[in-house]
Write a protein that holds these residues in place. Structure first.
Motif, PDB file in Angstrom:
ATOM      1  N   HIS A   3      -9.553   7.150  -1.911  1.00  0.00           N
ATOM      2  CA  HIS A   3     -10.649   7.588  -0.801  1.00  0.00           C
ATOM      3  C   HIS A   3     -11.430   6.408  -1.443  1.00  0.00           C
ATOM      4  O   HIS A   3     -11.484   5.387  -1.983  1.00  0.00           O
ATOM      5  N   SER A   4     -12.334   6.431   0.319  1.00  0.00           N
ATOM      6  CA  SER A   4     -12.983   5.650   0.103  1.00  0.00           C
ATOM      7  C   SER A   4     -14.291   5.639  -0.562  1.00  0.00           C
ATOM      8  O   SER A   4     -15.063   5.126  -0.276  1.00  0.00           O
ATOM      9  N   TYR A   5     -14.911   6.870  -0.082  1.00  0.00           N
ATOM     10  CA  TYR A   5     -16.451   7.169  -0.797  1.00  0.00           C
ATOM     11  C   TYR A   5     -15.748   8.283  -1.836  1.00  0.00           C
ATOM     12  O   TYR A   5     -15.519   9.113  -2.100  1.00  0.00           O
ATOM     13  N   THR A  23     -21.099   6.649  -2.429  1.00  0.00           N
ATOM     14  CA  THR A  23     -21.450   5.279  -2.318  1.00  0.00           C
ATOM     15  C   THR A  23     -19.098   4.968  -2.168  1.00  0.00           C
ATOM     16  O   THR A  23     -18.813   5.965  -2.340  1.00  0.00           O
ATOM     17  N   ASN A  24     -19.417   4.022  -1.410  1.00  0.00           N
ATOM     18  CA  ASN A  24     -17.891   3.540  -1.550  1.00  0.00           C
ATOM     19  C   ASN A  24     -17.810   2.475  -1.637  1.00  0.00           C
ATOM     20  O   ASN A  24     -16.802   1.921  -1.780  1.00  0.00           O
ATOM     21  N   ASN A  25     -18.330   1.986  -3.462  1.00  0.00           N
ATOM     22  CA  ASN A  25     -17.618   1.003  -3.842  1.00  0.00           C
ATOM     23  C   ASN A  25     -18.252   1.420  -5.335  1.00  0.00           C
ATOM     24  O   ASN A  25     -19.329   1.538  -5.895  1.00  0.00           O
ATOM     25  N   ASN A  57     -12.490  11.534   2.089  1.00  0.00           N
ATOM     26  CA  ASN A  57     -11.823  10.401   2.234  1.00  0.00           C
ATOM     27  C   ASN A  57     -12.816  10.552   3.894  1.00  0.00           C
ATOM     28  O   ASN A  57     -12.670   9.393   4.424  1.00  0.00           O
ATOM     29  N   VAL A  59     -17.234  10.055   5.401  1.00  0.00           N
ATOM     30  CA  VAL A  59     -18.273   9.874   4.320  1.00  0.00           C
ATOM     31  C   VAL A  59     -19.179  11.700   4.672  1.00  0.00           C
ATOM     32  O   VAL A  59     -20.173  11.235   4.005  1.00  0.00           O
TER      33      VAL A  59
END
Length: 75
Positions: A3-5, A23-25, A57, A59
Motif C-alpha cells: 500500500h502506498s498511502y 502520508t505515503n511514508n 492504494n 491517494v
C-alpha cells in the motif's frame, strides 16, 4: 501488494486530543510527529501516540477517508 498511502490517527493520551493525517511514508511521518516536527498542532498538543492505521492504494481514497474521519464525532 504494498500500500502506498496510509490514513493514521494519533492521540495525546487515552481519550485525549486526536490528529488525523495521510502520508505515503508512515514510518518517517510518525518519527517526525514523535520528535515534535510533524505539525504545529501535534507539537502544541503533544499528539504522538499512534492509535490507528488504514492502508490505501489510491491517494484519492485515502484523502476521502481522512475527510470522513475528520467529520466523525466521538460524542
Amino acid at each position: 501488494m504494498s500500500h502506498s498511502y496510509h490514513v493514521y490517527i494519533l492521540a495525546s493520551k487515552r481519550n485525549g486530543t486526536l490528529y488525523i493525517g495521510v502520508t505515503n511514508n508512515l514510518a518517517a511521518r510518525i518519527f517526525a510527529h514523535r520528535n515534535l516536527r510533524g505539525s504545529a498542532f501535534t507539537k502544541k498538543y503533544r499528539v504522538t501516540r499512534l492509535v490507528h492505521i488504514e492502508p490505501f492504494n489510491d491517494v484519492r481514497d485515502a484523502i476521502a477517508r481522512e475527510k470522513a474521519l475528520k467529520k466523525w464525532n466521538r460524542g
